[in-house]
Scaffold this motif. Sequence first.
Motif, PDB file in Angstrom:
ATOM      1  N   GLY A  82       0.805  -1.215   0.000  1.00 31.20           N
ATOM      2  CA  GLY A  82       0.000   0.000   0.000  1.00 31.20           C
ATOM      3  C   GLY A  82       0.836   1.262   0.000  1.00 31.20           C
ATOM      4  N   TYR A  83       2.170   1.091   0.113  1.00 28.00           N
ATOM      5  CA  TYR A  83       3.056   2.256   0.130  1.00 28.00           C
ATOM      6  C   TYR A  83       2.935   3.080  -1.152  1.00 28.00           C
ATOM      7  CZ  TYR A  83       6.265   0.286  -3.308  1.00 28.00           C
ATOM      8  OH  TYR A  83       6.796  -0.201  -4.474  1.00 28.00           O
ATOM      9  N   ASN A  84       2.766   2.411  -2.310  1.00 24.18           N
ATOM     10  CA  ASN A  84       2.783   3.151  -3.570  1.00 24.18           C
ATOM     11  C   ASN A  84       1.579   4.070  -3.722  1.00 24.18           C
ATOM     12  OD1 ASN A  84       2.095   2.969  -6.864  1.00 24.18           O
ATOM     13  ND2 ASN A  84       4.199   3.507  -6.325  1.00 24.18           N
ATOM     14  N   PRO A  85       0.346   3.586  -3.542  1.00 27.27           N
ATOM     15  CA  PRO A  85      -0.770   4.535  -3.577  1.00 27.27           C
ATOM     16  C   PRO A  85      -0.679   5.592  -2.484  1.00 27.27           C
ATOM     17  CG  PRO A  85      -1.517   2.323  -2.974  1.00 27.27           C
ATOM     18  CD  PRO A  85      -0.121   2.186  -3.460  1.00 27.27           C
ATOM     19  N   ALA A  86      -0.182   5.218  -1.302  1.00 26.80           N
ATOM     20  CA  ALA A  86      -0.042   6.214  -0.234  1.00 26.80           C
ATOM     21  C   ALA A  86       0.930   7.312  -0.644  1.00 26.80           C
ATOM     22  CB  ALA A  86       0.430   5.544   1.054  1.00 26.80           C
ATOM     23  N   ALA A  87       2.052   6.928  -1.227  1.00 20.35           N
ATOM     24  CA  ALA A  87       3.049   7.910  -1.644  1.00 20.35           C
ATOM     25  C   ALA A  87       2.479   8.880  -2.670  1.00 20.35           C
ATOM     26  CB  ALA A  87       4.278   7.200  -2.209  1.00 20.35           C
ATOM     27  N   PHE A  88       1.686   8.363  -3.611  1.00 17.64           N
ATOM     28  CA  PHE A  88       1.150   9.248  -4.647  1.00 17.64           C
ATOM     29  C   PHE A  88       0.012  10.117  -4.132  1.00 17.64           C
ATOM     30  CE2 PHE A  88       3.907   6.962  -7.353  1.00 17.64           C
ATOM     31  CZ  PHE A  88       4.141   7.813  -8.428  1.00 17.64           C
ATOM     32  N   VAL A  89      -0.758   9.626  -3.179  1.00 18.31           N
ATOM     33  CA  VAL A  89      -1.759  10.486  -2.545  1.00 18.31           C
ATOM     34  C   VAL A  89      -1.064  11.662  -1.870  1.00 18.31           C
ATOM     35  CG1 VAL A  89      -3.387  10.620  -0.616  1.00 18.31           C
ATOM     36  CG2 VAL A  89      -3.550   8.740  -2.251  1.00 18.31           C
ATOM     37  N   LEU A  90       0.058  11.388  -1.197  1.00 13.23           N
ATOM     38  CA  LEU A  90       0.799  12.462  -0.536  1.00 13.23           C
ATOM     39  C   LEU A  90       1.453  13.389  -1.556  1.00 13.23           C
ATOM     40  CD1 LEU A  90       2.547  10.537   2.404  1.00 13.23           C
ATOM     41  CD2 LEU A  90       0.332  11.696   2.377  1.00 13.23           C
ATOM     42  N   ARG A  91       2.060  12.824  -2.574  1.00 11.06           N
ATOM     43  CA  ARG A  91       2.739  13.659  -3.575  1.00 11.06           C
ATOM     44  C   ARG A  91       1.758  14.549  -4.322  1.00 11.06           C
ATOM     45  NH1 ARG A  91       6.260  11.611  -8.764  1.00 11.06           N
ATOM     46  NH2 ARG A  91       4.201  11.604  -9.737  1.00 11.06           N
ATOM     47  N   ASN A  92       0.592  13.996  -4.653  1.00 13.53           N
ATOM     48  CA  ASN A  92      -0.396  14.772  -5.404  1.00 13.53           C
ATOM     49  C   ASN A  92      -1.105  15.809  -4.546  1.00 13.53           C
ATOM     50  OD1 ASN A  92       0.194  13.292  -7.716  1.00 13.53           O
ATOM     51  ND2 ASN A  92      -1.476  11.824  -7.396  1.00 13.53           N
ATOM     52  N   GLY A  93      -1.136  15.587  -3.231  1.00 15.25           N
ATOM     53  CA  GLY A  93      -1.709  16.577  -2.324  1.00 15.25           C
ATOM     54  C   GLY A  93      -3.207  16.751  -2.439  1.00 15.25           C
ATOM     55  N   ASP A  94      -3.909  15.686  -2.862  1.00 18.31           N
ATOM     56  CA  ASP A  94      -5.346  15.815  -3.120  1.00 18.31           C
ATOM     57  C   ASP A  94      -6.153  16.220  -1.887  1.00 18.31           C
ATOM     58  OD1 ASP A  94      -4.722  15.041  -5.640  1.00 18.31           O
ATOM     59  OD2 ASP A  94      -5.915  13.209  -5.659  1.00 18.31           O
ATOM     60  N   ILE A  95      -5.750  15.739  -0.708  1.00 14.51           N
ATOM     61  CA  ILE A  95      -6.531  16.047   0.502  1.00 14.51           C
ATOM     62  C   ILE A  95      -5.638  16.638   1.585  1.00 14.51           C
ATOM     63  CG2 ILE A  95      -8.311  14.310   0.050  1.00 14.51           C
ATOM     64  CD1 ILE A  95      -6.864  12.604   2.266  1.00 14.51           C
ATOM     65  N   ASP A  96      -4.610  17.370   1.193  1.00 13.87           N
ATOM     66  CA  ASP A  96      -3.658  17.913   2.163  1.00 13.87           C
ATOM     67  C   ASP A  96      -4.328  18.678   3.296  1.00 13.87           C
ATOM     68  OD1 ASP A  96      -1.347  16.853   1.265  1.00 13.87           O
ATOM     69  OD2 ASP A  96      -0.491  18.710   0.468  1.00 13.87           O
ATOM     70  N   GLY A  97      -5.364  19.434   2.969  1.00 17.16           N
ATOM     71  CA  GLY A  97      -6.012  20.244   3.987  1.00 17.16           C
ATOM     72  C   GLY A  97      -6.761  19.441   5.032  1.00 17.16           C
ATOM     73  N   ARG A  98      -7.030  18.171   4.753  1.00 12.81           N
ATOM     74  CA  ARG A  98      -7.795  17.322   5.673  1.00 12.81           C
ATOM     75  C   ARG A  98      -6.942  16.253   6.345  1.00 12.81           C
ATOM     76  NH1 ARG A  98     -12.376  14.809   2.056  1.00 12.81           N
ATOM     77  NH2 ARG A  98     -12.956  13.866   4.055  1.00 12.81           N
ATOM     78  N   LEU A  99      -5.711  16.089   5.906  1.00 11.72           N
ATOM     79  CA  LEU A  99      -4.906  14.949   6.335  1.00 11.72           C
ATOM     80  C   LEU A  99      -4.234  15.217   7.681  1.00 11.72           C
ATOM     81  CD1 LEU A  99      -4.127  12.130   5.448  1.00 11.72           C
ATOM     82  CD2 LEU A  99      -2.209  13.108   4.180  1.00 11.72           C
ATOM     83  N   LEU A 100      -4.715  14.526   8.719  1.00 12.11           N
ATOM     84  CA  LEU A 100      -4.125  14.666  10.049  1.00 12.11           C
ATOM     85  C   LEU A 100      -2.759  14.007  10.128  1.00 12.11           C
ATOM     86  CD1 LEU A 100      -7.100  13.926  12.484  1.00 12.11           C
ATOM     87  CD2 LEU A 100      -6.108  16.146  11.918  1.00 12.11           C
ATOM     88  N   GLY A 101      -2.627  12.857   9.468  1.00 10.76           N
ATOM     89  CA  GLY A 101      -1.359  12.156   9.552  1.00 10.76           C
ATOM     90  C   GLY A 101      -1.376  10.847   8.809  1.00 10.76           C
ATOM     91  N   VAL A 102      -0.221  10.170   8.871  1.00 12.01           N
ATOM     92  CA  VAL A 102       0.013   8.946   8.112  1.00 12.01           C
ATOM     93  C   VAL A 102       0.555   7.871   9.045  1.00 12.01           C
ATOM     94  CG1 VAL A 102       1.357   7.903   6.236  1.00 12.01           C
ATOM     95  CG2 VAL A 102       0.494  10.253   6.010  1.00 12.01           C
ATOM     96  N   ILE A 103       0.044   6.651   8.879  1.00  9.80           N
ATOM     97  CA  ILE A 103       0.557   5.482   9.590  1.00  9.80           C
ATOM     98  C   ILE A 103       0.968   4.454   8.547  1.00  9.80           C
ATOM     99  CG2 ILE A 103       0.000   3.567  11.139  1.00  9.80           C
ATOM    100  CD1 ILE A 103      -2.052   5.409  12.498  1.00  9.80           C
TER     101      ILE A 103
END
Length: 311
Positions: A193-214
Amino acid sequence: MPDRRAIVAGLLATAAFPVASQGARLHKAMSTIVPFKASPFPYRGKLPDGSAPFLDVTAADGRRGHTSPRGGIYWEDETYSDRSTLLAVPKGFDPAKPVVIVVFFHGNGATLQRDVVGRQRVVAQVEASGLNAVLVAPQFASNAQDSSAGNFWTPEFFAKFMAEAAQGLARLTGAKAAKFDAMPVVLVAYSGGYNPAAFVLRNGDIDGRLLGVILLDAVFDDADIFANWIARHRKSFFVSAYGKASASGNAEIRQLLTGQGIVPSSDPPRRLDAGTIALLASDAAHDSFVIRAFVGNPLQWLLARLHGFQR
């Protein structure tokens, strides 16, 4: 092919639990597995670097497939056509209180019902954490050795997925979709799941809502993306628990952060506060890491340390 038995079981489960009236506390847990329009797969685009189409193989009968570095050729109709997403809401969920959405990205060789719900007990761990949370978990490559993110490679696509999840959660709980659209998010990824997670972070689609990552034994690549995200989001938390399988990727994150004057903790956090950064080593086996890592049920343990969202 989609796990039709899981979809039917999910729909029956939903039918068994009457939809709660708006704003009502739920007296029973609810879960369903439903097809999404904005799903990671099918995907007909190119690889992220643009070097080749994702579906790079065509059989004599016209079937199309993808060559996975680990698994060889997988056919689209068997591996990359499942639009399923798991939605789950724990007993006692109260939409009138602060709510957090937990998004879970599974690893290789997985299906939602068999692995995410059953073997890894992700639904049970979220409920046992005590959080006033809902769970959203999309199906990626079905039962395959492939970490591809599919449509989640595309900027803004994950935001569409989350908007559809809000609609589904609204139907499941009786709360308004607009409420789920505005809820903060915790992104969790295990293994591939690292790959989709990395691209969600890189693309910044929900940056304003993202509390954190585990991350749970998940940094097999894209360490630079994770490190850059941490450095640019000092008000979010980042916890990566790892075993021997992803130790080198976590060491790279630590090195990249240290070079920027950011020193991650090696100790389990007492709280998941804004700015918490922890890289947690463990001797636990990779295949059972979601249920046995630096502690038993590590997802439950970590989510329980996120304050302000108790049921």
